[in-house]
Design an enzyme around this catalytic site. Structure first.
Site, PDB file in Angstrom:
ATOM      1  N   SER A   1       0.815  -1.213   0.000  1.00 29.37           N
ATOM      2  CA  SER A   1       0.000   0.000   0.000  1.00 29.37           C
ATOM      3  C   SER A   1       0.849   1.264   0.000  1.00 29.37           C
ATOM      4  O   SER A   1       2.006   1.246   0.408  1.00 29.37           O
ATOM      5  CB  SER A   1      -0.904   0.016   1.233  1.00 29.37           C
TER       6      SER A   1
ATOM      7  N   VAL B   1       2.333   2.364   3.465  1.00 26.67           N
ATOM      8  CA  VAL B   1       3.266   1.429   4.095  1.00 26.67           C
ATOM      9  C   VAL B   1       4.358   1.022   3.105  1.00 26.67           C
ATOM     10  O   VAL B   1       5.529   1.345   3.270  1.00 26.67           O
ATOM     11  CB  VAL B   1       2.531   0.181   4.635  1.00 26.67           C
ATOM     12  N   CYS B   2       3.970   0.324   2.060  1.00 27.90           N
ATOM     13  CA  CYS B   2       4.949  -0.308   1.173  1.00 27.90           C
ATOM     14  C   CYS B   2       5.712   0.687   0.313  1.00 27.90           C
ATOM     15  O   CYS B   2       6.863   0.438  -0.045  1.00 27.90           O
ATOM     16  CB  CYS B   2       4.256  -1.349   0.296  1.00 27.90           C
ATOM     17  N   ALA B   3       5.097   1.813  -0.032  1.00 28.05           N
ATOM     18  CA  ALA B   3       5.820   2.891  -0.708  1.00 28.05           C
ATOM     19  C   ALA B   3       6.425   3.854   0.306  1.00 28.05           C
ATOM     20  O   ALA B   3       7.587   4.248   0.191  1.00 28.05           O
ATOM     21  CB  ALA B   3       4.900   3.636  -1.667  1.00 28.05           C
TER      22      ALA B   3
END
Length: 205
Positions: A114, A117-119
């Site tokens: 997401s 979070v992930c970016a």
């Protein structure tokens, strides 16, 4: 507000980091349609390759919770290893950190699912390590409007530069006279970029 000297992205100083564009996570995205998000991240990957920009691609828990990378992106990344990890922050994985370091680039363009979070987490980590971090917002996705807005605010507060995938790639292209220009605009799915040539061909000029 702190001002910064503008230093353009180039094919020599930038790398692209794609985080967790996986089938399972894609099904939860609510800020973009599945089709639009797939289009955007695949276009980003193809344009980066046309410009010879290094790409680091990673997944998390692909054999258990979140499944494989979406097939369209796997095809666009042909020949590039996709690193699987367990850490929430991709930068916390030693293999990922080494892969990013191995690019030798100081300007890192992130996209992920997401967004917040992930970016965001690896982008904020990059800033903390003295690198310039960019997030291609429209090649990322998340699961609610609250998450999207909170993620954008947090990244801005941490010094991450927010943009869209096409603008980042066109900034790197810099000159429409470059031989790579047609391939870049084709990758970005901008057929109107070649409109003059198409019209001339249609009218036999």
């Amino acid at each position: 507000m702190t001002s910064r000297t503008y230093e353009p992205l180039t094919a020599e100083n930038a790398a692209v980091i794609l985080v967790d564009h996986q089938v399972g996570l894609m099904t939860g995205v609510r800020d973009y349609s599945t089709g639009e998000l797939k289009h955007n991240v695949v276009a980003l990957a193809k344009a980066a390759r046309a410009l010879n920009i290094p790409i680091v691609a990673v997944t998390t828990a692909r054999d258990s919770m979140w499944g494989p990378t979406i097939p369209e992106l796997v095809e666009a990344l042909s020949g590039i290893e996709i690193i699987d990890r367990s850490s929430v922050n991709a930068y916390d994985d030693e293999r990922v950190a080494k892969a990013i370091e191995a690019t030798g680039r100081k300007k890192l363009i992130f996209a992920g699912i997401s967004l917040e979070v992930c970016a965001a987490f690896p982008a904020m980590t990059a800033v903390a390590r003295g690198l310039d971090a960019y997030v291609a917002v429209d090649a990322s996705g998340t699961f609610s409007e609250t998450k999207r807005q909170a993620g954008l605010l947090r990244m801005q507060q941490a010094g991450v530069i927010l943009s869209d995938y096409a603008t980042l790639m066109v900034e790197i292209l810099k000159d429409n006279g470059r031989p790579e220009a047609a391939a870049v605009y084709t990758a970005l799915d901008m057929p109107w970029a070649n409109l003059v040539g198409q019209v001339a061909k249609a009218y036999g000029k």
